[in-house]
Enzyme design. Structure first.
Site, PDB file in Angstrom:
ATOM      1  N   LYS A  22       0.808  -1.233   0.000  1.00 42.60           N
ATOM      2  CA  LYS A  22       0.000   0.000   0.000  1.00 42.60           C
ATOM      3  C   LYS A  22       0.840   1.282   0.000  1.00 42.60           C
ATOM      4  O   LYS A  22       0.412   2.303  -0.531  1.00 42.60           O
ATOM      5  CB  LYS A  22      -0.950   0.007   1.205  1.00 42.60           C
ATOM      6  CG  LYS A  22      -2.128  -0.948   1.050  1.00 42.60           C
ATOM      7  CD  LYS A  22      -3.123  -0.801   2.185  1.00 42.60           C
ATOM      8  CE  LYS A  22      -4.350  -1.666   1.927  1.00 42.60           C
ATOM      9  NZ  LYS A  22      -5.392  -1.503   2.934  1.00 42.60           N
ATOM     10  N   ASN A  79      -4.804   2.034  -1.877  1.00 42.99           N
ATOM     11  CA  ASN A  79      -5.342   0.668  -2.003  1.00 42.99           C
ATOM     12  C   ASN A  79      -5.964   0.426  -3.383  1.00 42.99           C
ATOM     13  O   ASN A  79      -6.320  -0.693  -3.710  1.00 42.99           O
ATOM     14  CB  ASN A  79      -6.348   0.359  -0.878  1.00 42.99           C
ATOM     15  CG  ASN A  79      -7.735   0.902  -1.175  1.00 42.99           C
ATOM     16  OD1 ASN A  79      -7.868   1.920  -1.840  1.00 42.99           O
ATOM     17  ND2 ASN A  79      -8.759   0.232  -0.676  1.00 42.99           N
ATOM     18  N   ASP A 107     -10.423   2.806   1.311  1.00 39.85           N
ATOM     19  CA  ASP A 107     -10.743   2.209   2.622  1.00 39.85           C
ATOM     20  C   ASP A 107     -11.515   3.203   3.494  1.00 39.85           C
ATOM     21  O   ASP A 107     -12.586   2.894   4.023  1.00 39.85           O
ATOM     22  CB  ASP A 107      -9.465   1.788   3.359  1.00 39.85           C
ATOM     23  CG  ASP A 107      -8.860   0.512   2.795  1.00 39.85           C
ATOM     24  OD1 ASP A 107      -9.596  -0.293   2.202  1.00 39.85           O
ATOM     25  OD2 ASP A 107      -7.640   0.318   2.959  1.00 39.85           O
ATOM     26  N   GLY A 148      -6.515   2.532  17.404  1.00 37.65           N
ATOM     27  CA  GLY A 148      -5.639   2.067  16.340  1.00 37.65           C
ATOM     28  C   GLY A 148      -5.003   3.231  15.608  1.00 37.65           C
ATOM     29  O   GLY A 148      -5.532   4.362  15.613  1.00 37.65           O
ATOM     30  N   ALA A 149      -3.850   2.958  14.993  1.00 34.92           N
ATOM     31  CA  ALA A 149      -3.160   3.994  14.223  1.00 34.92           C
ATOM     32  C   ALA A 149      -2.445   3.363  13.030  1.00 34.92           C
ATOM     33  O   ALA A 149      -1.491   3.925  12.498  1.00 34.92           O
ATOM     34  CB  ALA A 149      -2.157   4.734  15.116  1.00 34.92           C
ATOM     35  N   GLY A 150      -2.913   2.170  12.606  1.00 36.38           N
ATOM     36  CA  GLY A 150      -2.345   1.511  11.430  1.00 36.38           C
ATOM     37  C   GLY A 150      -3.005   2.049  10.157  1.00 36.38           C
ATOM     38  O   GLY A 150      -3.608   3.132  10.156  1.00 36.38           O
ATOM     39  N   GLY A 151      -2.894   1.266   9.079  1.00 35.45           N
ATOM     40  CA  GLY A 151      -3.387   1.723   7.781  1.00 35.45           C
ATOM     41  C   GLY A 151      -4.873   2.054   7.777  1.00 35.45           C
ATOM     42  O   GLY A 151      -5.291   3.090   7.251  1.00 35.45           O
ATOM     43  N   ALA A 152      -5.688   1.179   8.382  1.00 35.49           N
ATOM     44  CA  ALA A 152      -7.138   1.422   8.379  1.00 35.49           C
ATOM     45  C   ALA A 152      -7.467   2.670   9.187  1.00 35.49           C
ATOM     46  O   ALA A 152      -8.289   3.497   8.773  1.00 35.49           O
ATOM     47  CB  ALA A 152      -7.865   0.195   8.949  1.00 35.49           C
ATOM     48  N   GLY A 166     -18.160  -3.892  10.170  1.00 39.04           N
ATOM     49  CA  GLY A 166     -17.119  -3.619   9.179  1.00 39.04           C
ATOM     50  C   GLY A 166     -17.375  -4.208   7.795  1.00 39.04           C
ATOM     51  O   GLY A 166     -16.714  -3.832   6.823  1.00 39.04           O
TER      52      GLY A 166
HETATM   53  P1  NDP Z   1      -2.113  -2.482  10.657  1.00 39.61           P
HETATM   54  O1  NDP Z   1      -1.245  -3.661  10.913  1.00 39.61           O
HETATM   55  O2  NDP Z   1      -1.590  -1.336   9.853  1.00 39.61           O
HETATM   56  O3  NDP Z   1      -2.571  -1.853  12.096  1.00 39.61           O
HETATM   57  C1  NDP Z   1      -3.059  -2.680  13.120  1.00 39.61           C
HETATM   58  C2  NDP Z   1      -3.534  -1.802  14.270  1.00 39.61           C
HETATM   59  O4  NDP Z   1      -4.099  -2.650  15.280  1.00 39.61           O
HETATM   60  C3  NDP Z   1      -2.417  -1.011  14.948  1.00 39.61           C
HETATM   61  O5  NDP Z   1      -2.916   0.208  15.439  1.00 39.61           O
HETATM   62  C4  NDP Z   1      -2.039  -1.933  16.111  1.00 39.61           C
HETATM   63  O6  NDP Z   1      -1.422  -1.251  17.188  1.00 39.61           O
HETATM   64  C5  NDP Z   1      -3.404  -2.424  16.520  1.00 39.61           C
HETATM   65  N1  NDP Z   1      -3.372  -3.681  17.274  1.00 39.61           N
HETATM   66  C6  NDP Z   1      -3.162  -4.933  16.779  1.00 39.61           C
HETATM   67  N2  NDP Z   1      -3.228  -5.833  17.780  1.00 39.61           N
HETATM   68  C7  NDP Z   1      -3.482  -5.137  18.917  1.00 39.61           C
HETATM   69  C8  NDP Z   1      -3.666  -5.503  20.291  1.00 39.61           C
HETATM   70  N3  NDP Z   1      -3.604  -6.785  20.689  1.00 39.61           N
HETATM   71  N4  NDP Z   1      -3.925  -4.535  21.192  1.00 39.61           N
HETATM   72  C9  NDP Z   1      -4.008  -3.236  20.811  1.00 39.61           C
HETATM   73  N5  NDP Z   1      -3.826  -2.820  19.525  1.00 39.61           N
HETATM   74  C10 NDP Z   1      -3.581  -3.765  18.592  1.00 39.61           C
HETATM   75  O7  NDP Z   1      -3.447  -3.056  10.037  1.00 39.61           O
HETATM   76  P2  NDP Z   1      -4.556  -2.248   9.224  1.00 39.61           P
HETATM   77  O8  NDP Z   1      -4.758  -0.929   9.886  1.00 39.61           O
HETATM   78  O9  NDP Z   1      -4.259  -2.282   7.772  1.00 39.61           O
HETATM   79  O10 NDP Z   1      -5.825  -3.175   9.451  1.00 39.61           O
HETATM   80  C11 NDP Z   1      -6.468  -3.208  10.733  1.00 39.61           C
HETATM   81  C12 NDP Z   1      -7.729  -4.048  10.584  1.00 39.61           C
HETATM   82  O11 NDP Z   1      -8.623  -3.377   9.715  1.00 39.61           O
HETATM   83  C13 NDP Z   1      -7.473  -5.428   9.962  1.00 39.61           C
HETATM   84  O12 NDP Z   1      -8.107  -6.402  10.771  1.00 39.61           O
HETATM   85  C14 NDP Z   1      -8.136  -5.367   8.606  1.00 39.61           C
HETATM   86  O13 NDP Z   1      -8.727  -6.589   8.274  1.00 39.61           O
HETATM   87  C15 NDP Z   1      -9.202  -4.299   8.831  1.00 39.61           C
HETATM   88  N6  NDP Z   1      -9.545  -3.586   7.590  1.00 39.61           N
HETATM   89  C16 NDP Z   1     -10.846  -3.610   7.224  1.00 39.61           C
HETATM   90  C17 NDP Z   1     -11.228  -2.976   6.064  1.00 39.61           C
HETATM   91  C18 NDP Z   1     -12.662  -3.033   5.655  1.00 39.61           C
HETATM   92  O14 NDP Z   1     -12.969  -2.625   4.524  1.00 39.61           O
HETATM   93  N7  NDP Z   1     -13.572  -3.469   6.520  1.00 39.61           N
HETATM   94  C19 NDP Z   1     -10.270  -2.249   5.193  1.00 39.61           C
HETATM   95  C20 NDP Z   1      -8.925  -2.249   5.719  1.00 39.61           C
HETATM   96  C21 NDP Z   1      -8.595  -2.918   6.880  1.00 39.61           C
HETATM   97  P3  NDP Z   1       0.179  -0.970  17.199  1.00 39.61           P
HETATM   98  O15 NDP Z   1       0.420   0.237  16.344  1.00 39.61           O
HETATM   99  O16 NDP Z   1       0.452  -0.749  18.641  1.00 39.61           O
HETATM  100  O17 NDP Z   1       0.822  -2.223  16.642  1.00 39.61           O
END
Ligand code: NDP
Length: 283
Positions: free
Chosen positions: A72, A93, A108, A131-135, A248
């Site tokens: 991405k 994406n 997304d 959360g602060a990842g891609g989504a 979702g």
């Molecule tokens: P990333 O790997 O970029 O980010 C994951 C996030 O989850 C981070 O903020 C991470 O925190 C947090 N996290 C994971 N495990 C834990 C835990 N045990 N406790 C606390 N925080 C946690 O993934 P994405 O952002 O790309 O995806 C996240 C979810 O979104 C996925 O499950 C994906 O399937 C879903 N998604 C759904 C979409 C839809 O259309 N419905 C589209 C895109 C994604 P940290 O930074 O601390 O690691």
């Protein structure tokens, strides 16, 4: 007869380990229902081969493609330009061919926003995102563009949380506090919308966010990014507390509908796509 009457228009998905991706079934069901002679093809592309794959897709006349993790961000140097939100969030994406140029978009957050606005207009609202990842980045940027008043970021890791809050403040001028995710986290009282944008709950209906369920109040709209299973613990807890809940799965359908509109110029049937996705996921 023109060649395209024999050869379908192609779009694809570049990812790693994508075999059996239910998105293929969903998008192809949408094409078929619209009577389009289009195909959506899964392509497993290793990171080292990404540049060649992007060139190859252009050479083979693809109309566009989706990118999943881990492509991405790394796809961006291989594109000719970016749409507004993709440029802000620094992730793509969906790639669309416009005048023989590859333009990167991100659907997304737009898919999430479409689900959300069916229930509430985020303009002027106070939002908490876990959360602060891609989504989370995609959702936060779209909420900022849609005029959310405050977007509070709560993330396990400090670095990614800081980066996202700073992006919202500096590029979108949004009030974006970063809160530490304390055990049994209590959602601030003035929150209108609370979003799980972590991966907690993916394939695990009982996985629980470390959030005090009593801090969910009936005035809140509560959303989840997790598409499978749709009825996560977060969603069930929110409903039990009287909140309006948004699963979702709708976001997943919407991001596909929006991507397909970029490629084809038309709106595919989201009911058909949702039914195909649910069947492919065994729901
Ligand atoms: P990333 O790997 O970029 O980010 C994951 C996030 O989850 C981070 O903020 C991470 O925190 C947090 N996290 C994971 N495990 C834990 C835990 N045990 N406790 C606390 N925080 C946690 O993934 P994405 O952002 O790309 O995806 C996240 C979810 O979104 C996925 O499950 C994906 O399937 C879903 N998604 C759904 C979409 C839809 O259309 N419905 C589209 C895109 C994604 P940290 O930074 O601390 O690691």
């Amino acid at each position: 007869m023109p060649l395209q009457d024999f050869c379908p228009q192609l779009v694809g998905s570049m990812s790693t380990g994508a075999a059996g991706n239910p998105t293929v079934t969903m998008i192809e069901a949408g094409f078929a229902a619209a009577g389009l002679h289009w195909r959506y093809v899964n392509m497993e592309v290793a990171p080292a081969d990404l540049a060649s794959a992007v060139k190859g897709a252009k050479a083979m006349g693809f109309r566009g493609f989706n990118c999943s993790l881990p492509h991405k961000v790394t796809v961006i140097p291989h594109l000719d330009g970016l749409g507004e939100s993709a440029a802000l969030m620094g992730a793509v994406n969906t790639v669309v061919r416009r005048e023989n140029k590859w333009i990167g978009e991100n659907t997304d957050g737009k898919g999430f926003l479409k689900s959300l606005t069916a229930v509430v207009d985020p303009k002027g609202k106070s939002v908490v995102i876990f959360g602060a990842g891609g989504a989370a980045r995609a959702i936060a940027v779209e909420l900022g563009l849609a005029g959310a008043h405050r977007i509070t970021i709560v993330n396990r890791g400090h670095q990614r949380g800081t980066e996202l809050a700073e992006l919202l403040r500096s590029k979108l001028n949004v009030d974006a506090p970063l809160l530490s995710w304390m055990p049994n986290f209590s959602i601030p009282k003035n929150t209108d919308i609370a979003v799980n944008a972590t991966s907690i709950g993916l394939y695990d209906a009982n996985a629980k966010l470390d959030v005090d369920a009593k801090s969910l109040t009936p005035n809140m709209v509560v959303a989840d990014v997790i598409g499978n299973p749709p009825r996560t613990r977060w969603i069930r807890d929110a409903e039990a507390r009287g909140c309006q809940a948004i699963v979702g799965l709708g976001m997943l359908v919407n991001q596909g509908v929006i991507a397909a509109r970029y490629w084809t110029g038309i709106d595919l049937d989201d009911d058909v796509m949702r039914a195909a996705l649910e069947k492919a996921l065994g729901l």
